[in-house]
Write a protein that holds these residues in place. Structure first.
Motif, mmCIF file in Angstrom:
data_model
loop_
_atom_site.group_PDB
_atom_site.id
_atom_site.type_symbol
_atom_site.label_atom_id
_atom_site.label_comp_id
_atom_site.label_asym_id
_atom_site.label_seq_id
_atom_site.Cartn_x
_atom_site.Cartn_y
_atom_site.Cartn_z
ATOM 1 N N GLU A 190 -4.651 -2.767 -3.457
ATOM 2 C CA GLU A 190 -4.905 -2.509 -2.041
ATOM 3 C C GLU A 190 -4.828 -3.795 -1.225
ATOM 4 O O GLU A 190 -4.321 -3.797 -0.093
ATOM 5 N N GLU A 191 -5.315 -4.895 -1.779
ATOM 6 C CA GLU A 191 -5.228 -6.183 -1.084
ATOM 7 C C GLU A 191 -3.769 -6.582 -0.894
ATOM 8 O O GLU A 191 -3.364 -7.056 0.175
ATOM 9 N N ALA A 192 -2.958 -6.406 -1.940
ATOM 10 C CA ALA A 192 -1.538 -6.741 -1.831
ATOM 11 C C ALA A 192 -0.834 -5.842 -0.824
ATOM 12 O O ALA A 192 0.052 -6.285 -0.076
ATOM 13 N N LEU A 193 -1.216 -4.568 -0.792
ATOM 14 C CA LEU A 193 -0.605 -3.611 0.125
ATOM 15 C C LEU A 193 -1.018 -3.809 1.571
ATOM 16 O O LEU A 193 -0.280 -3.488 2.496
ATOM 17 N N GLY A 194 -2.229 -4.302 1.765
ATOM 18 C CA GLY A 194 -2.737 -4.443 3.119
ATOM 19 C C GLY A 194 -3.298 -3.164 3.682
ATOM 20 O O GLY A 194 -3.504 -3.061 4.894
ATOM 21 N N MET A 195 -3.573 -2.180 2.841
ATOM 22 C CA MET A 195 -4.198 -0.934 3.276
ATOM 23 C C MET A 195 -4.759 -0.202 2.065
ATOM 24 O O MET A 195 -4.439 -0.537 0.921
ATOM 25 N N ARG A 196 -5.605 0.789 2.318
ATOM 26 C CA ARG A 196 -6.219 1.572 1.260
ATOM 27 C C ARG A 196 -5.161 2.393 0.518
ATOM 28 O O ARG A 196 -4.164 2.822 1.095
ATOM 29 N N ALA A 197 -5.429 2.634 -0.764
ATOM 30 C CA ALA A 197 -4.467 3.357 -1.593
ATOM 31 C C ALA A 197 -4.177 4.746 -1.043
ATOM 32 O O ALA A 197 -3.027 5.203 -1.051
ATOM 33 N N GLY A 198 -5.211 5.437 -0.567
ATOM 34 C CA GLY A 198 -5.014 6.788 -0.049
ATOM 35 C C GLY A 198 -4.064 6.832 1.125
ATOM 36 O O GLY A 198 -3.282 7.784 1.278
ATOM 37 N N SER A 199 -4.087 5.812 1.951
ATOM 38 C CA SER A 199 -3.165 5.736 3.089
ATOM 39 C C SER A 199 -1.803 5.206 2.663
ATOM 40 O O SER A 199 -0.764 5.634 3.185
#
Length: 400
Positions: free
Chosen positions: A53-62
């Protein structure tokens, strides 16, 4: 595609560019990595999920919904395409709910013959990129239970083609060499601009494609490293850096590679003359070597499973994560592709009555580029040209 997704992917592009080794030519595609990280995060738990999630920059669900929208949007760009593939051993049975989240994925089985398995995956990579990436970047091994991959390709032709020729830099790291060069002129001065960035003044030249995909050529200060220049280019895209377009630049040398003058002309139209090297780049990236950047630190621990949301058995960890990428910039157009995979396991003197603005941009030393979807400003690929192609005379020129 949503602005939040574009910002998240471009953020990963900038962070990845920031850790590139200096002085090496390369090409990368964060838009190929980001959806895979989202699909992994959707099935992860604990620290592995938090790091992704940190790498993505958003929550997994989103992120998983955003990844589906992103891939769908890429597939709808003219001249572009994207695909997802999932291959598993017979003993791996992904949950229907997780697999259903993969947009129109190729679903395949890995058999007992790993040579044949590799041929299967290589053929998929080549087919999905139109031959631009001939092989899958990961290797199928005996302990490879699951392979998840994305493929992306983009092709565009220039609205205004270049003329091919040679260049002869007289200063900088390419001085004294005969290099291949592309030349063209336009009356649209706003195609070039100078931005004030953390890396210093950055000259940005936009080369517009016919499919809504453009290439931004980035020339920074002489001592600026590739990561800083590419990150600055992403910052300019986001609107974070003030930029002065060519029609408003002061006379002289207002930015790297630029010469702005008033000259006499036969017409009232100003003109921008551009000289840049063509380039052809290929690169392979081991994403596990940058596990902190991509949120894969915990996921690499093979002593236990981290993705109970993907399947019940066997416990899964990330054993390989790699990307193969290429980009080619020529006189008539541009093409780029990536496959990212995660393995778990004049004739006379005319009368010149007008005084017009003339801008010359000469890119004659290492520079960066961003491939950009014009509408959304999503970065599809980024790279650094460290070495020019040599200027080779055609056979008929030698005979002449």
């Amino acid at each position: 595609m949503r602005g939040s997704t574009v910002r998240a992917v471009n953020r990963l592009t900038a962070r990845w560019a920031g850790v590139l080794p200096p002085g090496q030519g390369t090409v990368l595609s964060a838009s190929g990595v980001w959806p895979l990280l989202a699909f992994l995060a959707d099935g992860a738990e604990g620290s592995a999920r938090a790091e992704l999630e940190e790498a993505l920059g958003m929550r997994a669900g989103s992120a998983v919904g955003a990844a589906r929208e992103l891939l769908d949007a890429l597939a709808r760009i003219p001249g572009a395409g994207s695909a997802v593939g999932l291959w598993t051993r017979p003993r791996v049975r992904p949950y229907d709910a997780w697999a259903a989240g993969l947009p129109e994925a190729t679903l395949g089985r890995l058999g007992e013959d790993d040579v044949e398995n590799q041929r299967l995956l290589d053929a998929w990579a080549a087919q999905r990129t139109g031959g631009l990436i001939p092989a899958m970047p990961v290797t199928v091994r005996k302990d490879t239970d699951l392979v998840l991959a994305t493929a992306q390709a983009v092709r565009t032709t220039w609205l205004r083609p270049f003329r091919e020729g040679g260049g002869f830099p007289d200063h900088g790291p390419w001085a004294g060499r005969e290099i291949a060069a592309l030349h063209r002129t336009t009356g649209l001065l706003d195609r070039v601009g100078v931005a004030t960035t953390d890396a210093g003044p950055l000259t940005v030249m936009k080369v517009l494609g016919s499919t809504g995909v453009d290439v931004h050529l980035l020339l920074g200060p002489v001592d600026a490293e590739c990561g800083a220049v590419l990150k600055a280019g992403v910052d300019v895209l986001s609107g974070a850096c003030p930029t002065v377009t060519g029609d408003l630049l002061p006379l002289g040398g207002p930015g790297p590679g630029l010469d702005v003058r008033n000259v006499r002309s036969t017409s009232r139209e100003p003109y921008l003359s551009v000289t840049t090297p063509p380039f052809s780049l290929t690169a392979e990236h081991d994403l596990t070597a940058l596990h902190g950047l991509f949120g894969l630190t915990t996921a690499r621990d093979t002593t236990r499973g981290h993705f109970p949301g993907i399947c019940a058995r066997p416990p899964l960890a990330v054993r390989q994560a790699r990307q193969a990428a290429m980009a080619r910039f020529g006189a008539r157009g541009f093409e780029a592709a990536s496959v990212t995979a995660i393995g778990m396991p004049g004739a006379g003197v005319p009368r010149l009555p007008f005084v017009v603005r003339r801008i010359d941009l000469d890119i004659d030393r290492p520079f960066g580029f961003l491939t950009v979807h014009r509408t959304s400003r999503l970065v599809l690929a980024a790279g650094w040209v460290a070495e020019p192609e040599p200027y080779l005379l055609e056979e008929e020129e030698w005979e002449a």
